[in-house]
Scaffold this active site. Structure first.
Site: not given
Length: 462
Positions: A98, A128, A205
């Protein structure tokens, strides 16, 4: 005459004061801190900080209903941020899918202040994860990869990343829980996550979760909206399996070595053991045997199966390198090469699926599966089932649509016949006796289990 004298005295004092102030304001050499302050956390951060990167990106978002057909100048730019960790000195960086999904510009900022444009090598939306690459023109510091197999609730962990745009932010906490399943949206479900109270914020992230030894044990992936001290990371053992495929020599170099290896914890030491050797492969010709412990491939010391791919990645079919293995209580050196990988044709893949699990299949699009779930992207329509085959014993029937299989903690879609072949090649299957699968029948999803003992693996297309 007294005025000139006073003026010269004033100038002299000014010059002296300027020189004194200037010399006293020079920064002194940083004193080495008291050894008692250099805690295990400080040592771990020092070990890993050079491996962590900050990622900035840019997307163009549509400003009106005509997007994406509107001109670029009418689209507003949206900036993104994230983190990543270097897993190979040639500039391969692991981050979240992402973080890099649908970006136009991608830049990586290293801990030493240097910046490089990056490109996406490959990504796995379901896990992911993404692998990106920068060309720094020099070897980079790669992280030491640990294991999530023996993690303990309560043990100290550390995050490093681009939290809210504050680069190289360090946070310390503990493991709060293991094996968490988290649903962030209808189309994004995370399984088997590490929960931690170490701060994971927007921008973290894709960054590393490390243990007190400075080893990578997870990839930071999500926070709980509205909560404090609740963050999640993908466990590194799950990440390694995906990263190994992302750096696979077949994918990046179009070559094949034939080694199927897995990590084993023996006497509290992680070792990479050869599970199987593919027939006719360079590994077979080199004399590699199941049970060998792989110590080194080329210049790469092997601590995970990912290192085998790294060691052979730049090797051309006309070249060979040295592989060091431990066998029968002593080290042995073997010359190993690679061969050009022959792609499996759709016809060969269909025939192989028939021989392996006993079904004749034809790919179908999402319109055949959307009634069962809008998240499905299609599947393999079963035209016939071979009596007595693995599929027959698993109660698969003509008219079913095979839409996925589970390998470890990964759910892999079966949209094309070669997807089934890819799944059956996964080394994790050597550790289990069954293969969970999913079919669509009468517009409903059903789960079943196929016995691996009934699958003739010797017929697997290599």
């Amino acid at each position: 005459m007294p005025q000139p004298k006073a003026r010269w005295i004033g100038i002299g004092v000014t010059v002296w004061m300027t020189l004194w102030m200037g010399s006293s304001s020079r920064p002194a050499a940083a004193a080495e801190p008291n050894p008692s302050r250099v805690t295990p956390v400080v040592k771990a951060v020092r070990k890993v900080q050079g491996c962590v990167v900050n990622i900035t990106s840019e997307k163009r978002a549509g400003s009106n209903a005509r997007w994406p057909f509107s001109p670029e100048e009418s689209q507003r730019r949206v900036n993104g941020m994230g983190s990543g960790v270097i897993v190979d000195e040639r500039g391969y960086i692991l981050t979240n899918h992402h973080v890099v999904d649908r970006v136009q510009n991608l830049d990586v900022h290293l801990a030493d202040g240097s910046n490089y444009p990056a490109r996406v090598i490959t990504s796995d939306r379901e896990m992911d994860l993404a692998m990106i690459k920068i060309d720094a023109g020099r070897p980079l510091q790669a992280v030491a990869i640990g294991s999530s197999e023996d993690l303990m609730v309560g043990e100290t962990v550390i995050t490093i990343g681009n939290a809210f745009g504050y680069e190289n932010t360090v946070s310390v906490g503990i493991i709060s829980a293991l094996k968490r399943n988290v649903t962030l949206a209808d189309d994004q479900v995370y399984r088997n996550l590490i929960q931690t109270d170490a701060c994971i914020n927007p921008g973290n992230s894709g960054g590393p979760l490390i243990n007190i030894e400075g080893e990578l044990i997870g990839i930071n992936v999500a926070t709980r909206s509205g909560a404090q001290g609740i963050g999640f990371a993908l466990p590194i053992d799950d990440v390694k399996r995906v990263a190994m495929e992302m750096l696979n020599t077949r994918r990046l170099a179009g070559t094949w070595h034939g080694i199927i290896a897995a990590e084993r914890l023996q006497d509290a030491v992680r070792r990479v053991i050869v599970n199987d050797i593919q027939t006719g492969s360079p590994a077979s010709e080199a004399g590699l045997l199941p049970g060998d412990q792989v110590i080194k491939v080329g210049d790469v010391s092997v601590t995970t199966p990912l290192d085998i791919e790294r060691g052979l990645l730049d090797l051309r079919p006309t070249q060979s390198t040295k592989m060091v293995v431990f066998r029968d209580g002593k080290s042995k050196e073997l010359p190993i090469g690679v061969k050009l990988f022959q792609r499996v044709t759709p016809e060969a893949a269909t025939d192989s699926v028939m021989k392996l699990i006993g079904v004749k299949v034809v790919p179908v699009s999402a319109e055949y599966t959307t009634a069962a779930s809008e998240q499905l992207h299609g599947g393999l329509y079963v035209q016939a089932v071979v009596p007595g085959s693995a599929a027959d014993r698993a109660m698969i029937k003509p008219g079913d649509i095979l839409v996925g299989m589970n390998v470890g903690n990964r759910h892999l879609e079966t949209i094309r016949p070669d997807n089934v072949i890819y799944i059956l090649r996964q080394p994790e299957l050597a550790e289990t006796q069954s293969l969970p699968f999913y079919i669509v029948r009468s517009n409903n999803i059903h789960q079943g289990t196929m016995s691996l003992a009934e699958i003739p693996m010797e017929t697997l297309v290599r």
